[in-house]
Design a protein around this motif. Structure first.
Motif, PDB file in Angstrom:
ATOM      1  N   ASP A 176      71.250  39.727  51.251  1.00 26.96           N
ATOM      2  CA  ASP A 176      72.520  39.629  50.525  1.00 26.96           C
ATOM      3  C   ASP A 176      73.627  40.480  51.148  1.00 26.96           C
ATOM      4  OD1 ASP A 176      71.468  42.099  49.809  1.00 26.96           O
ATOM      5  OD2 ASP A 176      72.087  41.946  47.718  1.00 26.96           O
ATOM      6  N   LEU A 177      73.409  40.974  52.363  1.00 31.68           N
ATOM      7  CA  LEU A 177      74.390  41.828  53.029  1.00 31.68           C
ATOM      8  C   LEU A 177      74.983  41.144  54.253  1.00 31.68           C
ATOM      9  CD1 LEU A 177      72.499  45.238  52.952  1.00 31.68           C
ATOM     10  CD2 LEU A 177      74.318  44.476  51.414  1.00 31.68           C
ATOM     11  N   LEU A 195      82.017  39.044  45.144  1.00 33.98           N
ATOM     12  CA  LEU A 195      81.477  39.838  46.245  1.00 33.98           C
ATOM     13  C   LEU A 195      81.694  41.319  45.978  1.00 33.98           C
ATOM     14  CD1 LEU A 195      83.065  37.769  49.154  1.00 33.98           C
ATOM     15  CD2 LEU A 195      80.701  37.606  48.335  1.00 33.98           C
ATOM     16  N   HIS A 196      80.858  42.134  46.594  1.00 35.36           N
ATOM     17  CA  HIS A 196      81.005  43.582  46.541  1.00 35.36           C
ATOM     18  C   HIS A 196      81.325  44.060  47.951  1.00 35.36           C
ATOM     19  CE1 HIS A 196      79.301  43.895  42.492  1.00 35.36           C
ATOM     20  NE2 HIS A 196      78.533  42.891  42.872  1.00 35.36           N
ATOM     21  N   CYS A 197      82.204  45.027  48.041  1.00 40.34           N
ATOM     22  CA  CYS A 197      82.589  45.583  49.328  1.00 40.34           C
ATOM     23  C   CYS A 197      82.305  47.083  49.319  1.00 40.34           C
ATOM     24  CB  CYS A 197      84.072  45.327  49.581  1.00 40.34           C
ATOM     25  SG  CYS A 197      84.647  45.898  51.184  1.00 40.34           S
ATOM     26  N   TYR A 198      81.603  47.538  50.336  1.00 40.02           N
ATOM     27  CA  TYR A 198      81.312  48.961  50.508  1.00 40.02           C
ATOM     28  C   TYR A 198      81.933  49.398  51.828  1.00 40.02           C
ATOM     29  CZ  TYR A 198      77.750  48.239  46.933  1.00 40.02           C
ATOM     30  OH  TYR A 198      77.096  47.933  45.772  1.00 40.02           O
ATOM     31  N   GLU A 252      74.429  37.560  40.538  1.00 42.35           N
ATOM     32  CA  GLU A 252      74.688  36.832  39.291  1.00 42.35           C
ATOM     33  C   GLU A 252      75.796  35.789  39.409  1.00 42.35           C
ATOM     34  OE1 GLU A 252      72.764  37.532  36.564  1.00 42.35           O
ATOM     35  OE2 GLU A 252      71.696  38.928  37.860  1.00 42.35           O
ATOM     36  N   ASP A 253      76.749  36.019  40.311  1.00 42.18           N
ATOM     37  CA  ASP A 253      77.936  35.167  40.397  1.00 42.18           C
ATOM     38  C   ASP A 253      78.230  34.854  41.863  1.00 42.18           C
ATOM     39  OD1 ASP A 253      80.443  33.961  40.325  1.00 42.18           O
ATOM     40  OD2 ASP A 253      81.372  35.528  39.108  1.00 42.18           O
TER      41      ASP A 253
END
Length: 99
Positions: free
Chosen positions: A27-28, A48-51, A43-44
């Motif tokens: 997932d990265l 997106l998540h950003c780190y 879940e969606d």
């Protein structure tokens, strides 16, 4: 294993930063230069998540995130600044620690 739309993220990253995707695992997604990492939301599919790398210059981080947000909007995707990360080489593997 879930299906993640790598082409969608590739387009978002390329349009907003001009960077190519260096590597994708599970997932990265790792763009070139590793200033940031994108993580798919489990879940969606449209979130997106950003780190950002812990050494990323704050002004650059703000600019990159703003540009990513604008590109995401065009694809009806949302992105969240989820924090920082650091990477360390451990033998032949890379260890990622989210902060």
């Amino acid at each position: 294993m879930a299906y993640y739309d790598l082409e969608k993220v590739r387009g978002i990253v390329k349009e907003s930063t001009g960077l190519n995707i260096m590597y994708a695992y599970d997932d990265l997604v790792f763009p070139e230069h590793a200033a940031f990492i994108i993580q798919y939301d489990k879940e969606d599919e449209n979130h997106l998540h950003c780190y950002f790398h812990m050494d990323c210059i704050p002004e650059e981080k703000d600019k990159i995130f703003s540009d990513l947000t604008q590109s995401c909007f065009k694809t009806m995707t949302t992105i969240q600044n989820s924090g920082k990360f650091e990477m360390a080489q451990k033998g032949g593997e890379v260890e990622i620690k989210f902060i």
